[in-house]
Design an enzyme around this catalytic site. Structure first.
Site, short mmCIF file in Angstrom:
data_model
loop_
_atom_site.label_atom_id
_atom_site.label_comp_id
_atom_site.label_asym_id
_atom_site.label_seq_id
_atom_site.Cartn_x
_atom_site.Cartn_y
_atom_site.Cartn_z
CG HIS A 1 -17.70 -6.17 -33.38
ND1 HIS A 1 -17.21 -6.32 -34.66
CD2 HIS A 1 -18.17 -7.40 -33.02
CE1 HIS A 1 -17.38 -7.57 -35.05
NE2 HIS A 1 -17.95 -8.24 -34.08
NE ARG A 2 -13.30 -11.19 -33.82
CZ ARG A 2 -14.11 -12.15 -34.29
NH1 ARG A 2 -15.00 -11.87 -35.21
NH2 ARG A 2 -14.02 -13.37 -33.84
#
Length: 371
Positions: free
Chosen positions: A216-217
């Protein structure tokens, strides 16, 4: 001076903040200590925040901030939180981690501490839970958020000895630095007994025959080449052909990927509630992630972890052999997968013993009595 007449503000806005602050909030509630909650509105999706408030049974936020499109989240949030803090006048303002919510809450609190506080410093004392984490990569927004928050906090609650050492080496003299452990230990210990035992049947899984993938980063997701490299490496790994790949997909990640990139053994899920996710962690063989919090949970649950990043602010997990840092290198990801599938690993949890929330409460009590 009675600890019970003080007031505390908890500020959160994302999934990990809600989870990690929940045991402190519940402890304050059980002890009759005055507090209120501000939700920044950073995560709006039900599956990314409100479901955790309901599941962890913490009080609903007294203030929920709304944001218009095309406005600066941090700038707007600082103004809104300032107004609330002036109205409520809390003794302590507690933020957790490294999100934009943390930075906005910290800045708002510091402005009031510097400009409006009385000489006895009875109001607006900033408490940073999970202080001292460092990736030493200032290109990461989270790293800047951590450093700024640490530098303006009155109380810095470090989760590990390394985190405390980082603060001491930076010579941050403003605040009191304490190594109390990580509150995620309290969360995992408390809730692992209440988990969904039918989780494997629900997704047609077998214990130790699946791996969990979370990505998700920004530095991963916003660069499609990196994202596709990770997915393709996992898809093409020969030793994973007989494993299911359980991928609870973040909304940001989902928007960047086409369904045709996945093979048949991928199980794509919407973001999971905490109990379901924890149940899967306990039953999986291996975890591949770019999440800081998942690195911690994997380590506590004795599950090997592969972190597809260039650095980590949880170096303890690397040192003890619970985690391998691969960057965006297909060969390293492959070799790490093959290593962990073949070899069982054992390590000592570096994030402290159960009772972290109680240690935090007692630390705040001592600080309050010294005012």
């Amino acid at each position: 001076m009675s600890f019970f007449i003080m007031k505390t503000a908890f500020i959160f806005g994302t999934r990990p903040e809600i989870i990690k602050l929940s045991p402190i909030i519940k402890l304050f509630e059980s002890k009759g200590i005055k507090f209120f909650i501000i939700h920044s509105g950073q995560h709006k999706d039900y599956n990314m925040n409100r479901i955790f408030i309901n599941q962890l049974k913490i009080p609903k936020p007294k203030y929920y901030l709304l944001h218009k499109k095309n406005t600066s989240f941090i700038k707007k949030t600082v103004k809104s939180i300032k107004r609330i803090l002036i109205l409520e006048k809390p003794t302590f303002v507690i933020v957790q981690g490294d999100t934009d919510t943390v930075l906005a809450g910290a800045v708002a609190c510091n402005i009031l501490y510097q400009k409006e506080n009385n000489k006895k410093k009875k109001y607006y004392n900033l408490v940073h839970v999970e202080a001292g984490l460092r990736s030493f990569d200032k290109k990461m927004p989270e790293e800047i958020n951590r450093i700024i928050t640490d530098n303006i906090s009155q109380i810095l609650l470090a989760p590990t000895k390394i985190a405390k050492k980082n603060i001491e080496e930076e010579k941050i003299s403003l605040g009191k630095v304490l190594d109390v452990g990580n509150t995620i230990v309290d969360v995992v210990k408390k809730f692992r007994k209440k988990l969904d035992n039918n989780i494997l049947n629900k997704f047609n899984l077998q214990k130790n025959k699946f791996i969990i993938l979370t990505l998700h980063r920004r530095e991963t997701v916003d660069q499609k080449k990196r994202l596709k490299l990770i997915i393709n490496t996992i898809k093409n790994n020969i030793n994973l052909k007989n494993f299911k790949i359980v991928f609870p997909i973040h909304p940001r990640t989902e928007s960047k990927l086409e369904k045709k990139i996945f093979s048949k053994n991928f199980i794509i899920l919407k973001p999971l509630d905490y109990f379901s996710f924890l149940s899967l962690l306990i039953n999986c063989k291996l975890i591949i992630t770019d999440s800081g919090g998942v690195q911690e949970e994997a380590c506590i649950l004795m599950k090997p972890c592969i972190t597809t990043r260039l650095n980590t602010e949880r170096p303890e997990t690397i040192i003890i052999g619970a985690n391998i840092l691969t960057g965006y290198n297909s060969k390293k990801i492959n070799s790490s997968i093959n290593f962990f599938l073949k070899k069982k690993r054992y390590w000592k949890n570096p994030f402290g013993k159960e009772g972290v929330s109680k240690r935090i409460m007692n630390s705040l009590k001592k600080f309050y009595q010294s005012l």
